[in-house]
Design a protein around this motif. Structure first.
Motif, PDB file in Angstrom:
ATOM      1  N   ARG A  92      10.850   0.573  54.575  1.00  0.00           N
ATOM      2  CA  ARG A  92      11.335  -0.758  54.168  1.00  0.00           C
ATOM      3  C   ARG A  92      11.106  -1.768  55.285  1.00  0.00           C
ATOM      4  O   ARG A  92      10.929  -1.411  56.450  1.00  0.00           O
ATOM      5  N   ARG A  98      17.129   0.490  51.172  1.00  0.00           N
ATOM      6  CA  ARG A  98      16.187   1.607  51.020  1.00  0.00           C
ATOM      7  C   ARG A  98      15.855   1.854  49.555  1.00  0.00           C
ATOM      8  O   ARG A  98      14.757   2.271  49.215  1.00  0.00           O
ATOM      9  N   ASN A 131      12.031   7.477  52.278  1.00  0.00           N
ATOM     10  CA  ASN A 131      13.135   6.816  51.566  1.00  0.00           C
ATOM     11  C   ASN A 131      12.780   6.369  50.153  1.00  0.00           C
ATOM     12  O   ASN A 131      11.613   6.055  49.902  1.00  0.00           O
ATOM     13  N   LEU A 158      19.882  11.883  60.927  1.00  0.00           N
ATOM     14  CA  LEU A 158      19.790  10.715  61.814  1.00  0.00           C
ATOM     15  C   LEU A 158      21.120   9.962  61.799  1.00  0.00           C
ATOM     16  O   LEU A 158      21.607   9.511  62.842  1.00  0.00           O
ATOM     17  N   ARG A 162      23.525   9.372  64.937  1.00  0.00           N
ATOM     18  CA  ARG A 162      23.991   8.016  65.282  1.00  0.00           C
ATOM     19  C   ARG A 162      25.517   8.006  65.406  1.00  0.00           C
ATOM     20  O   ARG A 162      26.078   7.419  66.333  1.00  0.00           O
ATOM     21  N   HIS A 187      21.858   8.512  52.015  1.00  0.00           N
ATOM     22  CA  HIS A 187      21.276   7.901  53.216  1.00  0.00           C
ATOM     23  C   HIS A 187      20.966   6.444  52.870  1.00  0.00           C
ATOM     24  O   HIS A 187      19.825   6.065  52.608  1.00  0.00           O
ATOM     25  N   GLY A 231      20.076   1.599  60.640  1.00  0.00           N
ATOM     26  CA  GLY A 231      18.648   1.552  60.296  1.00  0.00           C
ATOM     27  C   GLY A 231      18.155   0.115  60.232  1.00  0.00           C
ATOM     28  O   GLY A 231      17.085  -0.222  60.758  1.00  0.00           O
ATOM     29  N   ALA A 232      18.949  -0.744  59.592  1.00  0.00           N
ATOM     30  CA  ALA A 232      18.570  -2.166  59.474  1.00  0.00           C
ATOM     31  C   ALA A 232      18.558  -2.828  60.849  1.00  0.00           C
ATOM     32  O   ALA A 232      17.692  -3.681  61.128  1.00  0.00           O
ATOM     33  N   ILE A 235      15.355  -1.974  62.533  1.00  0.00           N
ATOM     34  CA  ILE A 235      14.230  -2.725  61.940  1.00  0.00           C
ATOM     35  C   ILE A 235      14.234  -4.177  62.450  1.00  0.00           C
ATOM     36  O   ILE A 235      13.194  -4.732  62.814  1.00  0.00           O
ATOM     37  N   SER A 241      10.637   0.447  61.230  1.00  0.00           N
ATOM     38  CA  SER A 241      11.819   1.302  61.119  1.00  0.00           C
ATOM     39  C   SER A 241      11.809   2.385  62.192  1.00  0.00           C
ATOM     40  O   SER A 241      10.804   2.645  62.851  1.00  0.00           O
ATOM     41  N   SER A 242      12.973   3.008  62.336  1.00  0.00           N
ATOM     42  CA  SER A 242      13.169   4.001  63.395  1.00  0.00           C
ATOM     43  C   SER A 242      12.124   5.107  63.269  1.00  0.00           C
ATOM     44  O   SER A 242      11.788   5.516  62.156  1.00  0.00           O
TER      45      SER A 242
HETATM   46  C1  LMR Z   1      16.740   4.690  59.141  1.00  0.00           C
HETATM   47  O1  LMR Z   1      17.874   5.014  58.829  1.00  0.00           O
HETATM   48  O2  LMR Z   1      16.459   4.260  60.284  1.00  0.00           O
HETATM   49  C2  LMR Z   1      15.614   4.838  58.152  1.00  0.00           C
HETATM   50  O3  LMR Z   1      16.099   5.230  56.900  1.00  0.00           O
HETATM   51  C3  LMR Z   1      14.731   3.655  58.067  1.00  0.00           C
HETATM   52  C4  LMR Z   1      15.413   2.514  57.365  1.00  0.00           C
HETATM   53  O4  LMR Z   1      14.821   1.957  56.444  1.00  0.00           O
HETATM   54  O5  LMR Z   1      16.531   2.166  57.754  1.00  0.00           O
END
Ligand code: LMR
Ligand code: NAD
Length: 333
Positions: A92, A98, A131, A158, A162, A187, A231-232, A235, A241-242
């Motif tokens: 994304r 996602r 995703n 992940l 985190r 997720h 995740g956002a 980004i 993305s990660s």
């Molecule tokens: C994340 O959690 O880093 C990944 O799913 C990528 C995203 O779109 O956030």
């Protein structure tokens, strides 16, 4: 030395794979005495990049890596594999959720489910990273009916990593002193990171995370939001993305599935729901699991307060909606 096993990584020319392939080939997932044949799948426009990745893997001179099979053909990629890292999918961009990727990505997982069904070993362990991971995993499993549903999982490791890092920082302890943080559900930004059963080692004693952190409000508010939106945030900062942390989490997930969890410890994985904890059945829902002999089992009997129950209901509902939308996309195909 054991016989080599075949492991496929899809999206092998992409960002996550660039870190992931090295970690797998070094033996960090399947063990330092397990030789590997790596199958690398990507799409035809990425063949040139894939060639570069193959050159670099050779140049790493990794003793466990017996052969590398780069391909754009799923029949070759999935042939006789024991483990599958399904990474290849569109990521994304800033401002998207996602699940906005669903219509673009879900067909990839339908096709790869069909290919796994035809070509992979029946005991293959499948980890879906691309995703929306939970829904892609449920689709993939649906189209691979000859492989047990328990062999399909989605990555919420992940999120677990985190969450664990947030608790460790707040309690001012090393990461290794925090265990049993749970990620429930999807997720996505509805996931529920739950520290109410987490334990922190302080000095020589184990304490509930809430005591070690000393801030119950933090665990219900900014801790939850930070993990949900991490995740956002990556980004927004990286404009991509990660990748490094996603690769590390994929290794952790498959490592624990392959080798088992330590006594008294559990990890979170998106797995097929049997309705435990009132989660909707037959979606891929992230639960705390214990793993022995390569089989996961949902940890039972954890107490949930009303706050937890309401968060878990929201993420469960989203998973049902995503699954319905995904099946409609697949059926229209
Ligand atoms: C994340 O959690 O880093 C990944 O799913 C990528 C995203 O779109 O956030
Ligand atoms: P990327 O764009 O760098 O790489 C994706 C690769 O997949 C590309 O090389 C692309 O050509 C390939 N690909 C596309 N369709 C394919 C197909 N049908 N078969 C094989 N390969 C195909 O993306 P990335 O950063 O590596 O991320 C990959 C996916 O992982 C994204 O969907 C991203 O959102 C997701 N992701 C999930 C998590 C998680 O925690 N579950 C974490 C990070 C990223």
């Amino acid at each position: 030395m054991a016989e080599p096993i075949r492991v496929v990584v899809t999206g092998a020319a992409g960002q996550i794979a660039y870190s992931l392939l090295y970690m797998i080939a070094r033996g960090e997932v399947f063990g330092k005495d397990q030789p590997l044949i790596l199958h690398l799948l990507d799409i035809p426009p990425m063949v040139g990049v894939l060639e570069g990745v193959v050159m670099e893997l050779a140049d790493c001179a990794l003793p466990l890596l017996r052969e590398v099979v780069p391909t754009t053909d799923p029949a070759v990629a999935f042939k006789d594999v024991s483990a599958a890292f399904l990474v290849g999918a569109m990521p994304r961009k800033e401002g998207m959720e996602r699940k906005d990727l669903l219509s673009a990505n879900v067909k990839i997982f339908k096709a790869q489910g069909q290919a796994l069904d035809k070509y992979a070993r029946k005991d293959v362990k499948v980890l879906v990273v691309g995703n929306p991971a939970n829904t892609n995993a449920v689709v993939c499993s649906f189209y691979a009916p000859s492989i047990p549903r328990e062999n399909f999982s989605a990555m919420t490791r992940l999120d677990q990593n985190r969450a664990t890092a947030q608790i460790a920082a707040k309690a001012k302890v090393p990461i290794s002193d925090v265990k049993n943080v749970i990620i429930w559900g999807n997720h996505s930004s509805t996931q529920f990171p739950d520290a109410s059963h987490a334990v922190v080692t302080v000095g020589n004693t184990e304490k509930p995370a809430v005591e070690a952190v000393g801030d119950a409000e933090f665990l219900k508010s900014s801790f939850v939001e930070t993990v949900q939106k991490r995740g956002a945030a990556v980004i927004a900062a990286r404009k991509m993305s990660s990748a490094m942390s996603a690769a590390k989490a994929a290794c952790d997930h498959m490592h624990d599935w392959w080798n088992g969890t330590a006594p008294g410890q559990y990890v979170s994985m998106g797995v097929i729901s049997d309705g435990s904890y009132d989660a909707p059945k037959d979606v891929i829902y992230s639960f705390p699991v214990e793993i022995k002999n390569k089989q996961w089992k949902i940890v039972q009997g954890l107490s949930l307060d009303d706050f937890a129950k309401s968060k878990m209901a929201v993420t469960g509902k989203e998973l049902l909606e995503e699954k319905n939308e995904a099946m409609a996309v697949c059926n229209a195909d």
